[in-house]
Design a protein around this motif. Sequence first.
Motif, PDB file in Angstrom:
ATOM      1  N   SER A 310       7.105   7.790  -3.849  1.00  0.00           N
ATOM      2  CA  SER A 310       6.634   9.096  -4.325  1.00  0.00           C
ATOM      3  C   SER A 310       5.251   8.940  -4.942  1.00  0.00           C
ATOM      4  O   SER A 310       4.797   7.827  -5.245  1.00  0.00           O
ATOM      5  CB  SER A 310       7.588   9.662  -5.378  1.00  0.00           C
ATOM      6  N   ILE A 311       4.582  10.075  -5.154  1.00  0.00           N
ATOM      7  CA  ILE A 311       3.278  10.078  -5.803  1.00  0.00           C
ATOM      8  C   ILE A 311       3.403   9.543  -7.228  1.00  0.00           C
ATOM      9  O   ILE A 311       2.567   8.754  -7.689  1.00  0.00           O
ATOM     10  CB  ILE A 311       2.687  11.501  -5.798  1.00  0.00           C
ATOM     11  N   GLU A 312       4.459   9.967  -7.916  1.00  0.00           N
ATOM     12  CA  GLU A 312       4.646   9.538  -9.298  1.00  0.00           C
ATOM     13  C   GLU A 312       4.838   8.029  -9.369  1.00  0.00           C
ATOM     14  O   GLU A 312       4.297   7.339 -10.256  1.00  0.00           O
ATOM     15  CB  GLU A 312       5.850  10.253  -9.918  1.00  0.00           C
ATOM     16  N   ASP A 313       5.631   7.493  -8.448  1.00  0.00           N
ATOM     17  CA  ASP A 313       5.862   6.051  -8.432  1.00  0.00           C
ATOM     18  C   ASP A 313       4.577   5.303  -8.115  1.00  0.00           C
ATOM     19  O   ASP A 313       4.312   4.237  -8.687  1.00  0.00           O
ATOM     20  CB  ASP A 313       6.929   5.702  -7.396  1.00  0.00           C
ATOM     21  N   ALA A 314       3.770   5.857  -7.216  1.00  0.00           N
ATOM     22  CA  ALA A 314       2.490   5.222  -6.889  1.00  0.00           C
ATOM     23  C   ALA A 314       1.609   5.147  -8.133  1.00  0.00           C
ATOM     24  O   ALA A 314       0.941   4.133  -8.390  1.00  0.00           O
ATOM     25  CB  ALA A 314       1.791   5.992  -5.773  1.00  0.00           C
ATOM     26  N   GLY A 315       1.595   6.210  -8.923  1.00  0.00           N
ATOM     27  CA  GLY A 315       0.824   6.194 -10.164  1.00  0.00           C
ATOM     28  C   GLY A 315       1.335   5.154 -11.137  1.00  0.00           C
ATOM     29  O   GLY A 315       0.550   4.458 -11.806  1.00  0.00           O
ATOM     30  N   GLU A 316       2.631   5.027 -11.244  1.00  0.00           N
ATOM     31  CA  GLU A 316       3.207   4.019 -12.136  1.00  0.00           C
ATOM     32  C   GLU A 316       2.861   2.619 -11.675  1.00  0.00           C
ATOM     33  O   GLU A 316       2.593   1.723 -12.497  1.00  0.00           O
ATOM     34  CB  GLU A 316       4.725   4.210 -12.195  1.00  0.00           C
ATOM     35  N   GLN A 317       2.852   2.407 -10.363  1.00  0.00           N
ATOM     36  CA  GLN A 317       2.499   1.079  -9.854  1.00  0.00           C
ATOM     37  C   GLN A 317       1.029   0.754 -10.094  1.00  0.00           C
ATOM     38  O   GLN A 317       0.680  -0.398 -10.404  1.00  0.00           O
ATOM     39  CB  GLN A 317       2.831   0.985  -8.364  1.00  0.00           C
ATOM     40  N   LEU A 318       0.166   1.776  -9.970  1.00  0.00           N
ATOM     41  CA  LEU A 318      -1.243   1.527 -10.250  1.00  0.00           C
ATOM     42  C   LEU A 318      -1.443   1.227 -11.737  1.00  0.00           C
ATOM     43  O   LEU A 318      -2.188   0.302 -12.097  1.00  0.00           O
ATOM     44  CB  LEU A 318      -2.093   2.737  -9.839  1.00  0.00           C
ATOM     45  N   SER A 319      -0.762   1.959 -12.593  1.00  0.00           N
ATOM     46  CA  SER A 319      -0.850   1.690 -14.037  1.00  0.00           C
ATOM     47  C   SER A 319      -0.355   0.288 -14.362  1.00  0.00           C
ATOM     48  O   SER A 319      -0.931  -0.412 -15.213  1.00  0.00           O
ATOM     49  CB  SER A 319      -0.043   2.727 -14.817  1.00  0.00           C
ATOM     50  N   ALA A 320       0.699  -0.142 -13.684  1.00  0.00           N
ATOM     51  CA  ALA A 320       1.231  -1.492 -13.892  1.00  0.00           C
ATOM     52  C   ALA A 320       0.219  -2.552 -13.465  1.00  0.00           C
ATOM     53  O   ALA A 320       0.082  -3.593 -14.111  1.00  0.00           O
ATOM     54  CB  ALA A 320       2.549  -1.663 -13.140  1.00  0.00           C
ATOM     55  N   LEU A 321      -0.497  -2.281 -12.374  1.00  0.00           N
ATOM     56  CA  LEU A 321      -1.525  -3.219 -11.924  1.00  0.00           C
ATOM     57  C   LEU A 321      -2.641  -3.320 -12.962  1.00  0.00           C
ATOM     58  O   LEU A 321      -3.100  -4.422 -13.286  1.00  0.00           O
ATOM     59  CB  LEU A 321      -2.095  -2.779 -10.578  1.00  0.00           C
ATOM     60  N   PHE A 322      -3.070  -2.178 -13.486  1.00  0.00           N
ATOM     61  CA  PHE A 322      -4.106  -2.200 -14.516  1.00  0.00           C
ATOM     62  C   PHE A 322      -3.644  -3.004 -15.733  1.00  0.00           C
ATOM     63  O   PHE A 322      -4.408  -3.797 -16.302  1.00  0.00           O
ATOM     64  CB  PHE A 322      -4.474  -0.776 -14.939  1.00  0.00           C
ATOM     65  N   LYS A 323      -2.398  -2.789 -16.136  1.00  0.00           N
ATOM     66  CA  LYS A 323      -1.859  -3.501 -17.295  1.00  0.00           C
ATOM     67  C   LYS A 323      -1.816  -5.010 -17.039  1.00  0.00           C
ATOM     68  O   LYS A 323      -2.129  -5.822 -17.920  1.00  0.00           O
ATOM     69  CB  LYS A 323      -0.462  -2.983 -17.627  1.00  0.00           C
ATOM     70  N   LYS A 324      -1.455  -5.393 -15.820  1.00  0.00           N
ATOM     71  CA  LYS A 324      -1.417  -6.812 -15.457  1.00  0.00           C
ATOM     72  C   LYS A 324      -2.811  -7.421 -15.531  1.00  0.00           C
ATOM     73  O   LYS A 324      -2.996  -8.532 -16.049  1.00  0.00           O
ATOM     74  CB  LYS A 324      -0.844  -6.961 -14.044  1.00  0.00           C
ATOM     75  N   LEU A 325      -3.809  -6.675 -15.038  1.00  0.00           N
ATOM     76  CA  LEU A 325      -5.177  -7.181 -15.055  1.00  0.00           C
ATOM     77  C   LEU A 325      -5.735  -7.229 -16.468  1.00  0.00           C
ATOM     78  O   LEU A 325      -6.616  -8.042 -16.769  1.00  0.00           O
ATOM     79  CB  LEU A 325      -6.072  -6.299 -14.164  1.00  0.00           C
ATOM     80  N   ASP A 326      -5.238  -6.370 -17.331  1.00  0.00           N
ATOM     81  CA  ASP A 326      -5.658  -6.402 -18.729  1.00  0.00           C
ATOM     82  C   ASP A 326      -5.249  -7.727 -19.368  1.00  0.00           C
ATOM     83  O   ASP A 326      -6.001  -8.321 -20.163  1.00  0.00           O
ATOM     84  CB  ASP A 326      -5.022  -5.231 -19.477  1.00  0.00           C
ATOM     85  N   ALA A 327      -4.066  -8.195 -19.007  1.00  0.00           N
ATOM     86  CA  ALA A 327      -3.571  -9.455 -19.564  1.00  0.00           C
ATOM     87  C   ALA A 327      -4.087 -10.668 -18.818  1.00  0.00           C
ATOM     88  O   ALA A 327      -4.401 -11.704 -19.423  1.00  0.00           O
ATOM     89  CB  ALA A 327      -2.047  -9.452 -19.553  1.00  0.00           C
TER      90      ALA A 327
END
Length: 530
Positions: A310-327
């Motif tokens: 879903s679109i919502e899940d895609a957004g959550e996955q992108l946010s998770a990627l950003f969070k991973k790159l932050d760390a």
Amino acid sequence: MATSRLFRTTSAAIAAAALLMSGCSSGSSSSGSEASQGHATAGPGRTAPSGSPALAPLPDATPANLRPYYDQKLSWHPCGEAGFECATMKAPLDYAKPSADTDLKLAVARKKATGPGSRIGSLLVNPGGPGGSAIEYLQQYAPQPAAVRARYDMVAIDPRGVGRSEPVRCLANKQMDRFTQTDQTPDDSAEVDKLTTAYRDFAKGCETRSGKVLPHVSTIEAARDMDVLRQVLGDKKLTYVGASYGTFLGATYAGLYPTHTGRLVLDGAMNPELDSRTINVNQTAGFDTAFKAFAADCIKQRDCPLGTKSIEDAGEQLSALFKKLDAHPATTGEARPLTESLATTGVIAAMYDEQAWPILREYLAQAKDGNGRGLLTLSDSYYERSPDGSYANQMFANPAVNCLDLPPAFASPDQVRAALPGFRKASPVFGDNFAWAALNCAYWPVKATGEAHRIEAKGAAPIVVVGTTRDPATPYTWAKGLAAQLSSATLLTYEGDGHTAYGRGSDCIDTAINTYLLEGTTPPKNKTCR
């Protein structure tokens, strides 16, 4: 970190992810007296229903102390691409106190009408930014469309502080590298301190390197320079195509000089009636709309790196990627790793043009596997960073104009924190980033001299305002707002994706605008192209 209120328009070509972008902002600025500068004022009967003032026109007669500028003769010489000519135009640093001792030298370029058909006049173009080089844009734009090129001299002037016109400089290249990597979604007070220190250092660098011009790079002053150029070129009326921030520059010209206004195309329009905070929230929602359009397309593809649920899940996955790159920033094959801030900027860059979506899918997949090279390339294109590590002037000129044109969205980190819920509602993915980006003008060394205002341009010739329904950088509501303010505007709508519409593949849009430029006939009321 992405500079606040940088509104970019892409060229059609995205070879090697070379997104050629420019942007836009709102607001006005002046120095000296309101009467001499054309400051937004609300005289008798000029208060807008919403309470914002209306931009007052300047007198038709040229003041005696400005006549030397209007009467100057340009010395043209061949330059750059075949058929192009360049010249230098003088303009007063301060229109309230013109002095030859402090004159600015502004770069101008043109490509003469090629025929067939009689020459109509000069057509000035501006790609926006603020900070985009109009001359570089001209060299890409002038070859198309052929019918318009045949009848007009295609002309560009790099606005003051931009490109070749006494450019604003702020940081050395290595300093700019560090600035772009600064965490723009701080998790604690220490990271907030690092972010505010970065903003302060950036502003101090601009003051140190460009203190002379910083108080005089406002949109109003750039519009006044355009009127000098109009006269110097021998045109009674200004014909103009402005994209993104270029629409605000063009609308400002119409407001100051309605009797000098000819055929104006304002594509990817700004709404000058909005304050800085509203602009930033609206743009956050605009990029959220663009991301959802990308996500809706992505989840239909087998190679979608954000899943197919879903679109919502895609957004959550992108946010998770950003969070991973932050760390844990990803490797890129060079000394600069892909941080969360650089990755976010890369994704934002791809939102400007739907033709970049396949590239973005590929680069997101690489980033999830630990290879950040692709998203870094997109981020570098956004920042106009060359392979040799040097930066173009746009990222310095952009805040110089923005922070002068409008008071800052926020005065302190506490104000940003209080506003975060609204930004997150506008975009769960980009909200924090855009909110903290809007803090940059709080530390600017020159106080804002502009304010949000209406532009009515009563007495101007018919103007065409163009809006795209899913435009990320200049939301469609802004085009409707500007068209409603301008007394002679016609709104032309493109139902689609991407930033701006003219010259991006819609025969319907291009035909309507070309007809207007060549014949003076505006599109029918409420015309929509799909």
